[in-house]
Design an enzyme around this catalytic site. Sequence first.
Site, PDB file in Angstrom:
ATOM      1  CG  HIS A 172      -1.899  -1.095   1.275  1.00  0.00           C
ATOM      2  ND1 HIS A 172      -2.796  -1.339   0.254  1.00  0.00           N
ATOM      3  CD2 HIS A 172      -2.112  -2.066   2.209  1.00  0.00           C
ATOM      4  CE1 HIS A 172      -3.524  -2.402   0.577  1.00  0.00           C
ATOM      5  NE2 HIS A 172      -3.126  -2.865   1.749  1.00  0.00           N
ATOM      6  CG  ASP A 216      -2.739  -8.394   1.016  1.00  0.00           C
ATOM      7  OD1 ASP A 216      -1.998  -8.614   1.990  1.00  0.00           O
ATOM      8  OD2 ASP A 216      -3.771  -7.678   1.079  1.00  0.00           O
ATOM      9  CG  HIS A 251      -6.317  -5.254   2.169  1.00  0.00           C
ATOM     10  ND1 HIS A 251      -5.719  -6.125   3.061  1.00  0.00           N
ATOM     11  CD2 HIS A 251      -7.435  -4.784   2.770  1.00  0.00           C
ATOM     12  CE1 HIS A 251      -6.445  -6.174   4.169  1.00  0.00           C
ATOM     13  NE2 HIS A 251      -7.500  -5.373   4.029  1.00  0.00           N
ATOM     14  CE1 TYR A 277      -2.240  -7.740   9.019  1.00  0.00           C
ATOM     15  CE2 TYR A 277      -3.928  -8.120   7.346  1.00  0.00           C
ATOM     16  CZ  TYR A 277      -2.767  -7.494   7.760  1.00  0.00           C
ATOM     17  OH  TYR A 277      -2.124  -6.630   6.919  1.00  0.00           O
TER      18      TYR A 277
HETATM   19  C1  X5A Z   1      -0.910  -5.125   4.135  1.00  0.00           C
HETATM   20  C2  X5A Z   1      -2.348  -5.103   4.545  1.00  0.00           C
HETATM   21  C3  X5A Z   1      -4.271  -3.831   5.276  1.00  0.00           C
HETATM   22  C4  X5A Z   1      -4.679  -2.508   5.803  1.00  0.00           C
HETATM   23  C5  X5A Z   1      -6.134  -2.551   6.252  1.00  0.00           C
HETATM   24  C6  X5A Z   1      -6.621  -1.246   6.815  1.00  0.00           C
HETATM   25  N1  X5A Z   1      -2.890  -3.922   4.898  1.00  0.00           N
HETATM   26  N2  X5A Z   1      -7.984  -1.321   7.190  1.00  0.00           N
HETATM   27  O1  X5A Z   1      -2.977  -6.146   4.570  1.00  0.00           O
HETATM   28 ZN    ZN Z   2      -3.888  -7.146   3.021  1.00  0.00          ZN
END
Ligand code: X5A
Ligand code: ZN
Length: 671
Positions: free
Chosen positions: A135, A172, A174, A305
Amino acid sequence: MGTALVYHEDMTATRLLWDDPECEIERPERLTAALDRLRQRGLEQRCLRLSAREASKEELGLVHSPEYVSLVRKTQVLGEEELQALSGQFDAIYFHPSTFHCARLAAGAGLQLVDAVLTGAVQNGLALVRPPGHHSQRAAANGFCVFNNVAIAAAHAKQKHGLHRILIVDWDVHHGQGIQYLFEDDPSVLYFSWHRYEHGRFWPFLRESDADAVGRGQGLGFTVNLPWNQVGMGNADYVAAFLHLLLPLAFEFDPELVLVSAGFDSAIGDPEGQMQATPECFAHLTHLLQVLAGGRVCAMLEGGYHLESLAESVCMTVQTLLGDPAPPLSGLMVPCQSALESIQSARAAQAPYWKSLQLQDVTPVPTSPSTHSPEGRPPPLLPGGPMCKAAAPAPAPSSLLDQLCLCPAPSVRTTVALTAPDITLVLPPDVIQQEGSALREETEAWARPHESLAREEALTALGKLLYLLDGMLDGQVNSGIAATPASAAAATLDVAIQRGLSHGAQRLLCVALGQLDRPPDLAHDGRTLWLNIGGKEAAALSMFHVATPLPVMTGGFLSCILGLVLPLAYGFQPDLVLVALGPGHGLQGPHAALLAAMLRGLAGGRVLALLEEDSTPQLAGILARVLRGEAPPSLGPSSVASPEDVQALMYLRGQLEPQWKMLQCRPHLVV
Ligand code: X5A
Ligand code: ZN
């Protein structure tokens, strides 16, 4: 050639110092959980361990502005309140006094990995890092990411190693908008990302995460976004996205290096992703990428996570990088309608830029609404559709498949039962050349129904084949190569199928190349999927009996594998695969190697290749190497498929899609 694991304990130092429910999931235990599990599984010990170094100011400057780098440098001396205030200027970011050091190690780890792979010290590897990177932007931290590790690695591979084509696969959950922004006008970097999107209602809520963001200027078509508009995407959806979208483009792009933004928040159990893919799926995704770029794959950790899911998925990735066969996927292999809509819209958006997507019909197929269950997931696949002559019961869950899930891979990966005297010259040292043979009486009994197996040489070859097949079915050997005398190719294959079915295989996939007809007395009970590539014309005589002409060009061959063979194979979920190169198969070594390498993703790698006795030792050698887990050579720039090849594929798809849902790359229009 080896797998690198790049790590440094210092990367566990950065952590959230205040209350922030959005950021608290990015914690040090992510790294220790993954590493502990790799040790427990004995996987870490099989890797080349590299200690991460810090990236230099110049290296960070490959993608970040000098002002931003010095801003992050200054966080080292800030107090907690100042850190919190600065963090608040970015979206979903926390800084810690150790952040600068950790983030430089994370970027440096990626550089070391790329250097190790591109100098030939290792074949592939994983960098276990935090903070993540995808990101992060030229002058902004974002979404737990400080420096863009993968983007820096790509820029470095271009600048220091002179590469011209780099594929970045961002699995990933995201959208790695940071990577997209950094390379959107650069045709030397093909960036693919799938991500939870929900029509723009999911973080980071960007219009440019949608499928119609395809890059700009020179880079048009080199940004590929696959937005998931529903949660719950699973193994079938992910594999379908690879087969029908990513891989056709990736083969056409012909990368020299594959970088993976390996976030595991796209795995089951993750609180961010809410997806359903099991850890084994990441073995398959890795395996599918290893056929590109001569196997040069560098994976770098991004998100993930749920500690348990993360640890298991990391193990699956490393195990596959090490060359172990992928464990079979669990669950029905039926992509959901929402996934198909997404895949279809991404294909449509990319079609202007990629020959491999052109010529193919990209409009939705109308069907009756009755094929849909209320929640949009089609009903389970049952053998015995309208094209099935004899209605068949669903095959029982395979005991071999269960075994494959529970047992570690056999210590002997690949055995060759060939008599050619010069074969030893082309075999890697750990491929066993088999001496043994089945008992003479037993061999004769199996040969009896076939006239062509009466000759002494045919019996000898059959005895060796049966012995090898038993070794595979008993779990002593994972894969193998055996000879078929040219005059007895069809009969030998028939015996191999019968033997496999009667010795524990529940579902046997047979891929027959060249002039090989389906054995006439093979039962239509859904236990054998027969696929002949080299038939006179495309024909689906039943859902388990498919023939297609041998494609004439590389492009046609690739679309046959990605668009037909693998979707059928993944849908069928075999526990044994026979691939026979019969009379007139006409395959070049690299094409045969690619097919065998990709089929190794099925049945836990339990693949038996049958070659004609007078095949060259080179062909046997290249097949032995891919069956033991080496990367196939890259095919180079691919020609387009011929109109005839495209037509054959379209025809078979039309016939078979109702039963084999993995063939679908577009949703059904409910009329
Ligand atoms: C690297 C990654 C996620 C950020 C989520 C914020 N970032 N809500 O998985
Ligand atoms: Zn992510």
